[in-house]
Design an enzyme around this catalytic site. Structure first.
Site, PDB file in Angstrom:
ATOM      1  N   LYS A  76     -24.403  -0.677   7.483  1.00  0.00           N
ATOM      2  CA  LYS A  76     -25.042  -1.888   7.997  1.00  0.00           C
ATOM      3  C   LYS A  76     -24.287  -2.283   9.266  1.00  0.00           C
ATOM      4  O   LYS A  76     -23.213  -1.706   9.546  1.00  0.00           O
ATOM      5  CB  LYS A  76     -25.032  -3.009   6.957  1.00  0.00           C
ATOM      6  CG  LYS A  76     -23.641  -3.518   6.592  1.00  0.00           C
ATOM      7  CD  LYS A  76     -23.728  -4.721   5.668  1.00  0.00           C
ATOM      8  CE  LYS A  76     -22.352  -5.351   5.493  1.00  0.00           C
ATOM      9  NZ  LYS A  76     -22.356  -6.513   4.633  1.00  0.00           N
ATOM     10  N   LYS A  79     -35.406  -7.887   2.279  1.00  0.00           N
ATOM     11  CA  LYS A  79     -35.690  -7.131   3.495  1.00  0.00           C
ATOM     12  C   LYS A  79     -35.956  -5.682   3.106  1.00  0.00           C
ATOM     13  O   LYS A  79     -35.073  -4.996   2.559  1.00  0.00           O
ATOM     14  CB  LYS A  79     -34.470  -7.218   4.420  1.00  0.00           C
ATOM     15  CG  LYS A  79     -34.712  -6.731   5.799  1.00  0.00           C
ATOM     16  CD  LYS A  79     -35.310  -7.834   6.643  1.00  0.00           C
ATOM     17  CE  LYS A  79     -35.624  -7.330   8.040  1.00  0.00           C
ATOM     18  NZ  LYS A  79     -36.622  -8.164   8.694  1.00  0.00           N
ATOM     19  N   CYS A  82     -20.494  -0.691  -2.462  1.00  0.00           N
ATOM     20  CA  CYS A  82     -20.646  -1.369  -3.751  1.00  0.00           C
ATOM     21  C   CYS A  82     -21.934  -1.033  -4.499  1.00  0.00           C
ATOM     22  O   CYS A  82     -21.884  -0.561  -5.637  1.00  0.00           O
ATOM     23  CB  CYS A  82     -20.579  -2.878  -3.549  1.00  0.00           C
ATOM     24  SG  CYS A  82     -18.924  -3.450  -3.206  1.00  0.00           S
ATOM     25  N   LYS A 141     -22.437   2.648  -5.925  1.00  0.00           N
ATOM     26  CA  LYS A 141     -21.449   3.042  -6.947  1.00  0.00           C
ATOM     27  C   LYS A 141     -21.539   2.138  -8.186  1.00  0.00           C
ATOM     28  O   LYS A 141     -21.418   2.604  -9.310  1.00  0.00           O
ATOM     29  CB  LYS A 141     -20.063   3.071  -6.311  1.00  0.00           C
ATOM     30  CG  LYS A 141     -19.013   2.148  -6.853  1.00  0.00           C
ATOM     31  CD  LYS A 141     -17.700   2.343  -6.143  1.00  0.00           C
ATOM     32  CE  LYS A 141     -16.992   1.043  -5.855  1.00  0.00           C
ATOM     33  NZ  LYS A 141     -16.585   0.247  -6.972  1.00  0.00           N
ATOM     34  N   ASP A 169       0.859  -1.186   0.000  1.00  0.00           N
ATOM     35  CA  ASP A 169       0.000   0.000   0.000  1.00  0.00           C
ATOM     36  C   ASP A 169       0.893   1.234   0.000  1.00  0.00           C
ATOM     37  O   ASP A 169       1.975   1.219   0.598  1.00  0.00           O
ATOM     38  CB  ASP A 169      -0.909   0.007   1.234  1.00  0.00           C
ATOM     39  CG  ASP A 169      -2.172   0.819   1.015  1.00  0.00           C
ATOM     40  OD1 ASP A 169      -3.260   0.232   0.991  1.00  0.00           O
ATOM     41  OD2 ASP A 169      -2.062   2.062   0.828  1.00  0.00           O
TER      42      ASP A 169
HETATM   43  C1  UDX Z   1     -22.343  -6.154  -1.321  1.00  0.00           C
HETATM   44  C2  UDX Z   1     -22.504  -7.517  -2.000  1.00  0.00           C
HETATM   45  O1  UDX Z   1     -23.339  -8.352  -1.189  1.00  0.00           O
HETATM   46  C3  UDX Z   1     -21.149  -8.151  -2.247  1.00  0.00           C
HETATM   47  O2  UDX Z   1     -21.322  -9.378  -2.959  1.00  0.00           O
HETATM   48  C4  UDX Z   1     -20.300  -7.175  -3.069  1.00  0.00           C
HETATM   49  O3  UDX Z   1     -19.043  -7.701  -3.288  1.00  0.00           O
HETATM   50  C5  UDX Z   1     -20.184  -5.837  -2.354  1.00  0.00           C
HETATM   51  O4  UDX Z   1     -21.495  -5.325  -2.086  1.00  0.00           O
HETATM   52  P1  UDX Z   1     -21.917  -5.233   1.134  1.00  0.00           P
HETATM   53  O5  UDX Z   1     -21.966  -3.869   0.519  1.00  0.00           O
HETATM   54  O6  UDX Z   1     -20.864  -5.563   2.110  1.00  0.00           O
HETATM   55  O7  UDX Z   1     -21.822  -6.356  -0.010  1.00  0.00           O
HETATM   56  O8  UDX Z   1     -23.308  -5.421   1.895  1.00  0.00           O
HETATM   57  P2  UDX Z   1     -24.637  -6.301   1.782  1.00  0.00           P
HETATM   58  O9  UDX Z   1     -24.737  -7.110   3.009  1.00  0.00           O
HETATM   59  O10 UDX Z   1     -24.779  -6.988   0.495  1.00  0.00           O
HETATM   60  O11 UDX Z   1     -25.738  -5.141   1.895  1.00  0.00           O
HETATM   61  C6  UDX Z   1     -25.739  -4.010   1.016  1.00  0.00           C
HETATM   62  C7  UDX Z   1     -26.829  -3.036   1.396  1.00  0.00           C
HETATM   63  O12 UDX Z   1     -28.115  -3.562   1.080  1.00  0.00           O
HETATM   64  C8  UDX Z   1     -26.879  -2.680   2.887  1.00  0.00           C
HETATM   65  O13 UDX Z   1     -27.115  -1.297   2.997  1.00  0.00           O
HETATM   66  C9  UDX Z   1     -28.048  -3.476   3.403  1.00  0.00           C
HETATM   67  O14 UDX Z   1     -28.640  -2.890   4.529  1.00  0.00           O
HETATM   68  C10 UDX Z   1     -28.974  -3.456   2.196  1.00  0.00           C
HETATM   69  N1  UDX Z   1     -29.924  -4.583   2.145  1.00  0.00           N
HETATM   70  C11 UDX Z   1     -29.458  -5.851   2.000  1.00  0.00           C
HETATM   71  C12 UDX Z   1     -31.283  -4.336   2.225  1.00  0.00           C
HETATM   72  O15 UDX Z   1     -31.727  -3.193   2.343  1.00  0.00           O
HETATM   73  N2  UDX Z   1     -32.150  -5.398   2.143  1.00  0.00           N
HETATM   74  C13 UDX Z   1     -31.717  -6.678   1.993  1.00  0.00           C
HETATM   75  O16 UDX Z   1     -32.565  -7.582   1.924  1.00  0.00           O
HETATM   76  C14 UDX Z   1     -30.325  -6.910   1.921  1.00  0.00           C
END
Ligand code: UDX
Length: 437
Positions: free
Chosen positions: A321, A252, A261, A264, A32
Site C-alpha cells: 500500500k 474499497k 497482517c 498471515k 534487537d
Molecule cells: C492492518 C490493520 O489495519 C491493523 O489494524 C493491523 O494491526 C495490521 O494490519 P496494515 O496491514 O498496515 O494494517 O494495512 P491496512 O491499511 O489495514 O490495509 C491492509 C490491506 O488491505 C492493504 O493491502 C490495503 O490495500 C487493503 N485494503 C484496505 C483494501 O483492499 N480495501 C480497503 O477498503 C482497505
C-alpha cells in the site's frame, strides 16, 4: 508516572511501541539481536519507513529516555519492570503462525531473569499461546513473571497516529496487578481499555483482522457482481456504508488485501481453527476470494489486448500500500509473475522498495520512461505520484489502444478516458458485463 520499559524487537510494532512510550515519558530500552539495526538506531536512522518515526527517535535520544541495545552481554541487565515482546510471527509453510522467535525470547528471558517483571505480548500470537507459554516456559523462571496480552492494531503508514489515538486498548491477563501496571503505561492516551482474559485478548486481534479482511473480500465480491450487472461499486459502497451498522471503512474494492497482517493472520486463524477440529468456512472463502482478485488484471488485459504475448505491461506499485516500504504479500509480487508466464514484457515502477527485482521483469526509475510504447498499465499501489499522473502525457507515450487497469479504483477514470485511453477498474463500469472470473 515513568516506568522502566524494555521492548524486544525493533520491527514496525516494536519500534513504534518504544518511541511512543518514550514520548509519553517512560524510560525505554529497545532491544534487537540485529547489531546493524541497533547501530543505525543509535545514529537516529530508522530501519523502517514510517512517517514521523525518526523525529520520535531523535526526541527520545535527546531526552535520554530512549536507548538501544543488543543482548550481547546477556538479557538480565536489559530487563525493565515491563518487557514488551514484539518479535515476528511469520506464516509457516503449513499456514500457522511461526512462534519460534517468540519462544526463543521468552526462554532467554526466563533463563536469565534475576528480578520480577511483567511480560507484555505485542507479537500476534494465536489464541491459547499466552496460557501455553505460562504453563511450559514462564513457570521455569527464577523470577516471578506476570503475563499480559496486548495486541496491536497499528496500520503501517499511520502507526504513530494510531498509537496515540487508538479505537481501544486491549489487555488480557489472569493477573489483575499486571493489568493495572500495563493500564498505567497508557495513562496519557484517551481510549477505552478492554480488560479481559488472555485468550480473549488474543482472539480479539485475530477476529479484528479476519473481520476487516472479510469486509474487503465481501466488497470485492460485490464489485465483481457490479461488473456482471452493470452497477458501479463506488456508488454501491457509498450507499451501503451509510448504514451505521455497516460503516464506510474498508469498502474499497480492488485486487485484494496484502501486507504483513491480513494474509498471515487469516491463514493462522484458519489453521488454529482446523487444529481444534473446527472448519471456519467463511474465512476460507475470504482467503480464496482475495487470491482470485489477484488474477483480474491478467484476465482482463489478456482479453482486452487479444493475448499478452510480447505485450508491454507497466506495473505501478510494488509495496502493499502507499506510505510504506513494506512489500510483504504485495499484490504486484504475485501479479508480475503471472504476466511473465503469459509472455508479457513487464516494467515495474515504485518510489520505494529498490530491492525488489523479479527475474524477467525490468525495474524502471521514471514512470513516464516506463510508459513509453507500453500496451497497458496496471495500478497496483495507489501512490500519489501514480494517481496524479498527467494522463494526456501518458496517452501520448503509450501505444494506440492502450489500457489502464486500475487495480485500486483510485484513478480519475474520466480524466483517463478523456485522454483517449481505455480504462478498466474493479466493479466500476458495465464494460465487462458478464465477464467476471
Ligand atoms: C492492518 C490493520 O489495519 C491493523 O489494524 C493491523 O494491526 C495490521 O494490519 P496494515 O496491514 O498496515 O494494517 O494495512 P491496512 O491499511 O489495514 O490495509 C491492509 C490491506 O488491505 C492493504 O493491502 C490495503 O490495500 C487493503 N485494503 C484496505 C483494501 O483492499 N480495501 C480497503 O477498503 C482497505
Amino acid at each position: 508516572m515513568s516506568t522502566n520499559v524494555t521492548v524486544i524487537g525493533t520491527g514496525y510494532v516494536g519500534l513504534v511501541t518504544g518511541v511512543c512510550l518514550a514520548h509519553s515519558g517512560h524510560s525505554v530500552t529497545c532491544v534487537d539481536v540485529d547489531k546493524a539495526k541497533i547501530e543505525g538506531l543509535r545514529k537516529g536512522v530508522s530501519p523502517i519507513f514510517e512517517p514521523g518515526i525518526e523525529d520520535l527517535i531523535r526526541e527520545g535520544a535527546d531526552s535520554g529516555r530512549l536507548t538501544f541495545a543488543t543482548p550481547a552481554d546477556g538479557w538480565a541487565p536489559l530487563i525493565g519492570d515491563i518487557v514488551f515482546v514484539a518479535v515476528g510471527t511469520p506464516q509457516s509453510d503449513a499456514g500457522a503462525a511461526d512462534l519460534s522467535q517468540v519462544r526463543a525470547v521468552v526462554d532467554a528471558l526466563c533463563d536469565e531473569a534475576d528480578k520480577d517483571f511483567v511480560m507484555v505480548m505485542k507479537s500476534t500470537v494465536p489464541p491459547g499461546t499466552g496460557e501455553a507459554l505460562l504453563r511450559r516456559h514462564l513457570s521455569c523462571a527464577q523470577a516471578d513473571i506476570a503475563y499480559v496480552s496486548n495486541p496491536e492494531f497499528l496500520r503501517e503508514g499511520h502507526a504513530i497516529d494510531d498509537w496515540f489515538a487508538p479505537d481501544r486498548i486491549v489487555l488480557g491477563s489472569a493477573d489483575p496487578k499486571a493489568l493495572d501496571a500495563v493500564t498505567a503505561l497508557y495513562d496519557d492516551i484517551e481510549s477505552e481499555v478492554v480488560r479481559t482474559d488472555t485468550a480473549s485478548a488474543e482472539t480479539i486481534k485475530y477476529a479484528s483482522n479476519a473481520f476487516l479482511s472479510t469486509k474487503i473480500s465481501f466488497v470485492n465480491e460485490i464489485a465483481n457482481v457490479c461488473d456482471c450487472v452493470g452497477a458501479d461499486i463506488d456508488q454501491v459502497a457509498h450507499g451501503i456504508g451509510m448504514d451505521k451498522r455497516i460503516g464506510p471503512d474498508f469498502l474499497k474494492a480492488g485486487i485484494g488485501y496484502g501486507g504483513s497482517c491480513f494474509p498471515k493472520d487469516t491463514h493462522a486463524l484458519d489453521f488454529i481453527s482446523m487444529l481444534h477440529g473446527y472448519e471456519f468456512r467463511l474465512l476460507k472463502s475470504v482467503i480464496e476470494v482475495n487470491s482470485r482478485q489477484r488474477l483480474l488484471p491478467v484476465l482482463r488485459l489478456s482479453r482486452m489486448l487479444g493475448g499478452l504475448e510480447d505485450r508491454v505491461i507497466v506495473i505501478l506499485g510494488l509495496t502493499f500500500k502507499p506510505d510504506t516500504d513494506d512489500t510483504r504479500e504485495a499484490p504486484a509480487l504475485e501479479i508480475v509473475p503471472l504476466f511473465l508466464e503469459e509472455g508479457a514484457k513487464v516494467r515495474m515502477v515504485d518510489p520505494m522498495a529498490p530491492e525488489v527485482l523479479i527475474p524477467g521483469a525490468e525495474r524502471v526509475e521514471d514512470v513516464y520512461d516506463a510508459l513509453a510504447g507500453a500496451d497497458a498499465v496496471v495500478l497496483t499501489t495507489e501512490w500519489p505520484q501514480f494517481t496524479g499522473l498527467d494522463w494526456e502525457r501518458v496517452a501520448s507515450l503509450m501505444s494506440g489502444s492502450a489500457v489502464v487497469f486500475d487495480g485500486r479504483n483510485a484513478l480519475d477514470q474520466k480524466a483517463v478516458r478523456a485522454a483517449g485511453l481505455r480504462y478498466v477498474g474493479v466493479g466500476r463500469d458495465g464494460e465487462h458485463r458478464g465477464t467476471v472470473v
